[in-house]
Write a protein that holds these residues in place. Structure first.
Motif, PDB file in Angstrom:
ATOM      1  N   GLU A  32       0.370  -1.164   0.039  1.00  0.00           N
ATOM      2  CA  GLU A  32      -0.112   0.143  -0.006  1.00  0.00           C
ATOM      3  C   GLU A  32       1.021   1.496  -0.146  1.00  0.00           C
ATOM      4  OE1 GLU A  32      -3.753   1.955   0.289  1.00  0.00           O
ATOM      5  OE2 GLU A  32      -3.266  -0.024  -0.444  1.00  0.00           O
ATOM      6  N   GLN A  33       1.938   1.191   0.879  1.00  0.00           N
ATOM      7  CA  GLN A  33       2.857   2.479   0.618  1.00  0.00           C
ATOM      8  C   GLN A  33       3.588   2.210  -0.496  1.00  0.00           C
ATOM      9  OE1 GLN A  33       3.174   4.493   3.410  1.00  0.00           O
ATOM     10  NE2 GLN A  33       4.215   5.619   2.029  1.00  0.00           N
ATOM     11  N   ALA A  34       3.985   1.532  -1.141  1.00  0.00           N
ATOM     12  CA  ALA A  34       4.671   1.589  -2.318  1.00  0.00           C
ATOM     13  C   ALA A  34       3.658   2.232  -3.602  1.00  0.00           C
ATOM     14  CB  ALA A  34       5.056   0.225  -2.747  1.00  0.00           C
ATOM     15  N   LEU A  35       2.386   1.680  -3.302  1.00  0.00           N
ATOM     16  CA  LEU A  35       1.267   2.211  -4.368  1.00  0.00           C
ATOM     17  C   LEU A  35       1.120   4.058  -3.927  1.00  0.00           C
ATOM     18  CD1 LEU A  35      -0.730   0.780  -6.634  1.00  0.00           C
ATOM     19  CD2 LEU A  35      -2.278   0.903  -4.839  1.00  0.00           C
ATOM     20  N   GLY A  39       1.667   6.617  -6.802  1.00  0.00           N
ATOM     21  CA  GLY A  39       0.865   7.540  -7.022  1.00  0.00           C
ATOM     22  C   GLY A  39       1.456   8.938  -7.046  1.00  0.00           C
ATOM     23  N   ALA A  40       1.869   9.303  -6.123  1.00  0.00           N
ATOM     24  CA  ALA A  40       2.378  10.815  -5.441  1.00  0.00           C
ATOM     25  C   ALA A  40       3.186  11.093  -6.750  1.00  0.00           C
ATOM     26  CB  ALA A  40       3.205  10.849  -3.991  1.00  0.00           C
ATOM     27  N   TYR A  41       4.358  10.138  -7.068  1.00  0.00           N
ATOM     28  CA  TYR A  41       5.193  10.548  -8.222  1.00  0.00           C
ATOM     29  C   TYR A  41       4.619  10.813  -9.413  1.00  0.00           C
ATOM     30  CZ  TYR A  41       9.318  10.315 -11.079  1.00  0.00           C
ATOM     31  OH  TYR A  41      10.327  10.408 -12.038  1.00  0.00           O
ATOM     32  N   LEU A  42       3.375   9.914  -9.838  1.00  0.00           N
ATOM     33  CA  LEU A  42       2.845  10.097 -11.065  1.00  0.00           C
ATOM     34  C   LEU A  42       2.141  11.302 -11.090  1.00  0.00           C
ATOM     35  CD1 LEU A  42       1.365   6.602 -11.198  1.00  0.00           C
ATOM     36  CD2 LEU A  42       3.255   7.356 -12.756  1.00  0.00           C
ATOM     37  N   ALA A  43       1.298  11.861  -9.836  1.00  0.00           N
ATOM     38  CA  ALA A  43       0.629  13.108  -9.959  1.00  0.00           C
ATOM     39  C   ALA A  43       1.668  14.326 -10.009  1.00  0.00           C
ATOM     40  CB  ALA A  43       0.148  12.970  -8.320  1.00  0.00           C
ATOM     41  N   THR A  44       2.933  14.053  -9.753  1.00  0.00           N
ATOM     42  CA  THR A  44       3.849  15.107  -9.830  1.00  0.00           C
ATOM     43  C   THR A  44       4.196  15.085 -11.234  1.00  0.00           C
ATOM     44  OG1 THR A  44       4.791  14.939  -7.495  1.00  0.00           O
ATOM     45  CG2 THR A  44       6.047  16.060  -9.044  1.00  0.00           C
ATOM     46  N   MET A 134      -7.099   9.595  -2.949  1.00  0.00           N
ATOM     47  CA  MET A 134      -8.036   9.149  -2.234  1.00  0.00           C
ATOM     48  C   MET A 134      -7.382   9.090  -0.584  1.00  0.00           C
ATOM     49  SD  MET A 134     -11.044   9.310  -3.265  1.00  0.00           S
ATOM     50  CE  MET A 134     -11.486   9.282  -4.846  1.00  0.00           C
ATOM     51  N   HIS A 135      -6.214   8.858  -0.321  1.00  0.00           N
ATOM     52  CA  HIS A 135      -5.702   8.518   0.828  1.00  0.00           C
ATOM     53  C   HIS A 135      -4.315   9.568   1.253  1.00  0.00           C
ATOM     54  CE1 HIS A 135      -8.296   5.458   1.061  1.00  0.00           C
ATOM     55  NE2 HIS A 135      -7.829   4.880   0.149  1.00  0.00           N
ATOM     56  N   GLY A 136      -3.771  10.234   0.318  1.00  0.00           N
ATOM     57  CA  GLY A 136      -2.612  11.071   0.328  1.00  0.00           C
ATOM     58  C   GLY A 136      -2.764  12.483   0.114  1.00  0.00           C
ATOM     59  N   VAL A 137      -4.154  12.913  -0.226  1.00  0.00           N
ATOM     60  CA  VAL A 137      -4.404  14.248  -0.418  1.00  0.00           C
ATOM     61  C   VAL A 137      -5.525  14.646   0.899  1.00  0.00           C
ATOM     62  CG1 VAL A 137      -5.502  15.931  -1.946  1.00  0.00           C
ATOM     63  CG2 VAL A 137      -3.799  14.134  -2.776  1.00  0.00           C
ATOM     64  N   THR A 447       2.292  11.179   1.736  1.00  0.00           N
ATOM     65  CA  THR A 447       1.449   9.693   1.666  1.00  0.00           C
ATOM     66  C   THR A 447       0.644  10.068   3.020  1.00  0.00           C
ATOM     67  OG1 THR A 447       3.448   8.846   3.438  1.00  0.00           O
ATOM     68  CG2 THR A 447       3.436   8.474   1.044  1.00  0.00           C
ATOM     69  N   SER A 448      -0.295   9.045   3.118  1.00  0.00           N
ATOM     70  CA  SER A 448      -1.407   9.057   4.172  1.00  0.00           C
ATOM     71  C   SER A 448      -0.902   9.342   5.557  1.00  0.00           C
ATOM     72  CB  SER A 448      -2.295   7.938   3.901  1.00  0.00           C
ATOM     73  OG  SER A 448      -1.613   6.923   4.101  1.00  0.00           O
ATOM     74  N   SER A 449       0.319   8.951   5.743  1.00  0.00           N
ATOM     75  CA  SER A 449       0.602   8.986   7.195  1.00  0.00           C
ATOM     76  C   SER A 449       0.801  10.296   7.699  1.00  0.00           C
ATOM     77  CB  SER A 449       2.153   8.071   7.352  1.00  0.00           C
ATOM     78  OG  SER A 449       3.132   8.626   6.460  1.00  0.00           O
TER      79      SER A 449
END
Length: 452
Positions: A32-35, A39-44, A134-137, A447-449
């Motif tokens: 999940e953390q890798a995903l 996702g964060a990198y792709l959004a950038t 959904m979980h990092g923003v 990330t979500s954390s």
């Protein structure tokens, strides 16, 4: 008497099961953390923040006015707020909007959202983007104003016909992280970074002309230049390392520097890509079909040299109560020479770049030079900050008039570039726009954390 062996055996079996469940949970958490990180990198890489964050607004909450020939489109809230954003979207809803330009309610999106490019994203990358959004923003409970276009553009159903004419990128398959260099570069340029959205000219229907891919196009007063490998109209004289340096820092020594929309793209997106991805992107761009620009007949960065460092103030006297009488040379001396040097060589470290061997000054189109003088440069990357004040405005007060900027542009291009462009005050006036400069600084993806 209890059978000690059976009791111990049951404990061992139970312990093994619990250990297995624990290991499985740990692997799931790692996955999940890798995903999320992916996702964060792709959004950038996709530079989502640039369009979905208004000046002074919260990240991804929308509200930015995006000028089009049909009117201003207002970007939407794409935070996971259920009421005002995309918090109620399923992954299927998200995919439909991202790759097909259709909202959850079935309405068509306007193509300022580059879904024709994002159509090329892999399923795995769509899932990673959905997971991160959904979980990092952080959700933001703000509703941007609705887009109001004139008839017939206000009829969103008309986008169905436009989509048929425009076509879209072919969806890629497999794991995009494992693609070879050119395939990865193609994926970054055409799907994620959607370079063609700005750099490819469009027809009267605003559909990209694929036979002139990356051949240059006007952009809100600026001009996204030809970046094909043409040695006259494009960047055919750039090395791959030149292009990587430009994408990473916004500056390629003796070539060009990024300002305006490209400065924002460097700040928010390309400067945060891995070196491997920058090399892949540069390698792909350098092998696209070459297109010779219809105006530039010589490499834009091949003009000019340092001028004689003479005193521009010798000779005729100028009335200090009538700045309208100042020549371009004197306007340059009073406003530009302190940083760029009277000889145009710039500072030793090129923080203030040379004005000769400079593609902005050497271009046959003065658009970007005018806009840079009017609005200035404000670009921050991990490599550092680059800034120049805007001489068209000083806070809310105009600093140089349209006539003075026209004289300055003509002096700079005649002295250090491809010649006097005979720019008029009217041209400068039409280049000025009412939109605010985007002041959104890069927001580190989280990330979500640490996002809630």
């Amino acid at each position: 008497m209890p059978d000690i062996k059976k009791i111990l055996g049951s404990f061992l079996v139970g312990g093994a099961v619990l250990a297995g469940l624990g290991a499985h949970a740990a692997r799931a958490a790692d996955d999940e953390q890798a995903l999320m990180s992916r996702g964060a990198y792709l959004a950038t890489a996709a530079d989502c923040i640039a369009c979905h964050t208004r000046p002074g607004g919260k990240s991804f909450a929308g509200g930015l006015k995006i000028s089009t020939p049909k009117g201003d489109v207002i970007s939407t809230n794409i935070t996971p707020d259920a009421e005002h954003g995309i918090g109620s979207y399923t992954e299927a809803d998200f995919e439909k909007a991202l790759r097909h330009g259709v909202r959850k309610d079935g309405a068509y999106l306007y193509p300022v959202m580059p879904y024709v490019s994002y159509a090329g994203l892999t399923d795995q990358d769509v899932k990673a983007l959905y997971t991160w959004f959904m979980h990092g923003v952080r959700p933001v409970a703000e509703k941007p104003p609705e887009t109001q276009l004139n008839f017939p553009s206000n009829i969103r159903l008309s986008m169905m016909a436009w989509n048929t004419l425009a076509g879209r990128e072919k969806q890629e398959t497999g794991d995009s992280a494992t693609y070879d260099k050119l395939r990865r570069g193609h994926y970054l340029a055409t799907a994620l970074a959607h370079c063609g959205t700005c750099h490819t000219p469009r027809n009267f229907m605003l559909v990209e002309k694929q036979d002139r891919y990356l051949a240059g196009a006007p952009l809100e007063g600026w001009y996204a230049p030809n970046i094909t490998p043409s040695k006259t109209g494009g960047i055919g004289d750039w090395s791959q390392d030149d292009l990587v340096a430009y994408l990473k820092t916004g500056h390629a020594k003796g070539r060009s520097q990024a300002a305006g929309p490209m400065g924002e793209a460097v700040e928010h997106s390309t400067s945060h890509l891995t070196d491997e991805d920058l090399q892949a992107l540069a390698a792909f761009i350098r092998q696209v079909p070459s297109y010779d620009d219809d105006m530039d007949r010589q490499a834009r960065d091949s003009f000019g040299k340092a001028i004689d460092n003479s005193d521009l103030r010798s000779g005729e006297l100028t009335r200090i109560d009538d700045l309208g009488e100042m020549s371009g040379a004197r306007i340059y001396d009073g406003n530009c020479a302190a940083c760029h040097g009277q000889d145009g060589a710039g500072t030793a470290d090129q923080y203030a770049p040379s004005l000769y061997a400079n593609s902005v000054v050497g271009s046959a189109r003065p658009d970007n030079l005018i806009m840079a003088i009017v609005y200035g440069v404000n670009r921050t990357t991990p490599d550092g900050h680059a800034g120049m004040p805007g001489f068209g405005r000083n806070s809310d007060v105009q600093r140089l008039s349209n006539e003075e900027i026209a004289r300055l542009v003509n002096y700079v291009t005649a002295t250090f570039g491809s010649g006097d462009h005979h720019v008029t005050a009217e041209q400068v006036g039409s280049a000025r726009t009412d939109h605010l400069e985007k002041t959104v600084s890069h927001v580190s993806v989280k990330t979500s954390s640490d996002a809630h």
